[in-house]
Write an enzyme that holds these catalytic residues in place. Structure first.
Site, short mmCIF file in Angstrom:
data_model
loop_
_atom_site.label_atom_id
_atom_site.label_comp_id
_atom_site.label_asym_id
_atom_site.label_seq_id
_atom_site.Cartn_x
_atom_site.Cartn_y
_atom_site.Cartn_z
N GLY A 36 -11.11 4.53 -3.05
CA GLY A 36 -10.51 3.83 -1.91
C GLY A 36 -10.06 4.85 -0.89
O GLY A 36 -9.87 6.02 -1.21
N GLY A 39 -4.30 5.90 1.57
CA GLY A 39 -3.27 4.85 1.63
C GLY A 39 -3.64 3.56 0.91
O GLY A 39 -2.90 2.58 0.97
N GLU A 163 -7.81 12.89 -7.55
CA GLU A 163 -8.73 13.70 -6.73
C GLU A 163 -9.05 15.04 -7.39
O GLU A 163 -8.81 16.11 -6.79
CB GLU A 163 -8.14 13.95 -5.33
CG GLU A 163 -7.81 12.69 -4.56
CD GLU A 163 -8.99 12.13 -3.78
OE1 GLU A 163 -10.10 12.69 -3.89
OE2 GLU A 163 -8.82 11.10 -3.12
N1 LIG Z 1 7.08 7.52 -1.82
C1 LIG Z 1 6.66 6.54 -1.01
N2 LIG Z 1 7.53 5.82 -0.27
C2 LIG Z 1 7.13 4.82 0.56
N3 LIG Z 1 5.84 4.46 0.73
C3 LIG Z 1 4.91 5.15 0.02
C4 LIG Z 1 5.27 6.23 -0.87
N4 LIG Z 1 4.14 6.73 -1.43
C5 LIG Z 1 3.13 6.00 -0.91
N5 LIG Z 1 3.57 5.07 -0.05
C6 LIG Z 1 2.75 4.08 0.68
O1 LIG Z 1 2.05 3.28 -0.27
C7 LIG Z 1 0.70 3.05 0.11
C8 LIG Z 1 -0.25 3.59 -0.95
O2 LIG Z 1 -0.09 5.01 -1.02
P1 LIG Z 1 -0.84 5.93 -2.06
O3 LIG Z 1 -0.25 7.28 -1.96
O4 LIG Z 1 -0.82 5.26 -3.39
O5 LIG Z 1 -2.33 5.89 -1.48
P2 LIG Z 1 -3.59 6.82 -1.84
O6 LIG Z 1 -4.74 5.89 -2.00
O7 LIG Z 1 -3.25 7.71 -2.99
O8 LIG Z 1 -3.79 7.67 -0.52
P3 LIG Z 1 -4.43 9.17 -0.33
O9 LIG Z 1 -5.92 8.99 -0.44
O10 LIG Z 1 -4.02 9.54 1.04
O11 LIG Z 1 -3.86 10.06 -1.39
C9 LIG Z 1 0.54 3.71 1.49
O12 LIG Z 1 0.75 2.73 2.45
C10 LIG Z 1 1.66 4.75 1.51
O13 LIG Z 1 2.10 4.96 2.81
#
Ligand SMILES: Nc1ncnc2c1ncn2[C@@H]1O[C@H](COP(=O)(O)OP(=O)(O)OP(=O)(O)O)[C@@H](O)[C@H]1O
Ligand SMILES: [Mg+2]
Length: 291
Positions: A36, A39, A163
């Site tokens: 995905g 975010g 990753e």
């Molecule tokens: N500690 C946090 N506090 C508030 N919101 C968060 C936090 N961590 C992630 N989010 C939000 O939750 C959602 C999912 O984030 P997540 O980090 O799980 O995505 P991801 O798929 O791992 O992204 P990436 O590919 O950038 O690592 C996003 O909208 C992000 O902004």
């Protein structure tokens, strides 16, 4: 060992769901790919899988017990490898670095050296050569392997990798794939988080594609990469394997593919069949070699 997500939802702020209604189950020796765009909720899923985060609703279960019941016990059985884990290397030697986690979970002193050597050998850093070297004099790829060794020494039943190939060169990616296949053969279960379906198609028996925390697609990599899904995958910024994209182009030129094309090997086999040539032993040229 079975790790299950039952309708798991997680919110950081009480308003938006970072993960929404995700369900899957994972058995020993199997790999689940989670893909995905930025975010979409991948790292949130990773932290729910090892009990670092607790679901806002739904349940994460390991052999039937919920992560709320298991607490720290969950993290001992499910190893989480963060993005760029090499940034967390800190000790003077690789052995000390790997041993740190073992001390933390109370492994007996007499077992520690053996567990360090085993883990370093497993990731391809021969213990007799690397054990006393500083992590800071290694190449980037070697540092990634050393960080993996630190988690593998804990003998996790499930390994969650956020990753794992980001920033690693092609040779390093091949080494990591070999390591994953070795772990699967030993019965370790893997959750592999990636932007790319290429790695997932090579290693995983099932994949889920997240979109704003929701599961947009799920199934075998073949099913997820079916031609009908290509538009959705491109909209979700998922890297589609080169072989799949090339096969789609060939299909536009009249080639017919009976099975989904996920890997270069598979593409070569299917093309060889269509061109009525044996897949191996094909001569490139009958011309006499030039003097
Ligand atoms: N500690 C946090 N506090 C508030 N919101 C968060 C936090 N961590 C992630 N989010 C939000 O939750 C959602 C999912 O984030 P997540 O980090 O799980 O995505 P991801 O798929 O791992 O992204 P990436 O590919 O950038 O690592 C996003 O909208 C992000 O902004
Ligand atoms: Mg992330």
């Amino acid at each position: 060992m079975t790790l299950e997500f039952h309708d798991v939802t997680y919110t950081y702020d009480g308003a938006t769901n970072a993960l929404a209604h995700v369900s899957f189950s994972l058995e020993p020796g199997k790999a689940l790919g989670v893909v995905g765009k930025t975010g979409s909720g991948k790292s949130t899923l990773a932290q729910l899988a090892d009990g670092l985060l607790m679901p806002s609703s739904g349940e994460v279960r390991l052999d039937g017990a919920t992560s709320a019941e298991l607490r720290g016990g969950m993290q001992r059985r499910v190893g989480l490898v963060f993005q760029h884990p090499e940034l967390q290397l800190f000790a003077a030697t690789l052995t000390e670095d790997v041993a740190f986690g073992l001390h933390n979970v109370g492994v007996a002193q007499g077992e520690i050296e053996g567990r360090c050597s085993e883990a370093l050998n497993l990731v391809g850093l021969r213990a007799d050569e690397f054990a006393s070297r500083s992590p800071f004099e290694l190449s980037g790829g070697e540092q990634r392997k050393a960080a993996l060794a630190g988690v593998l020494a804990l003998h996790p039943e499930v390994l969650v990798l956020d990753e794992p190939t980001a920033g690693v060169d092609a040779a390093g990616v091949r080494d990591i794939e070999v390591l994953f296949k070795r772990l699967l053969a030993r019965g370790t279960a893997l959750i592999i988080i990636s932007h790319s379906m290429e790695l997932v198609a090579d290693i995983c028996s099932r994949a889920i594609v997240l979109d704003q925390g929701r599961c947009a697609l799920a199934g075998t990599p073949e099913k997820v990469l079916a031609p009908d899904n290509v538009d959705v995958l491109q909209r979700l910024n998922v890297d589609i394997p080169q072989a799949t994209r090339f096969a789609a182009k060939l299909q536009g030129k009249g080639f017919v593919f009976e099975e989904p094309v996920l890997t270069m090997d598979n593409l070569a086999d299917q093309l060889a069949r269509q061109l009525s040539r044996p897949a191996s032993g094909t001569r490139l040229s009958d011309e006499e070699p030039q003097a």
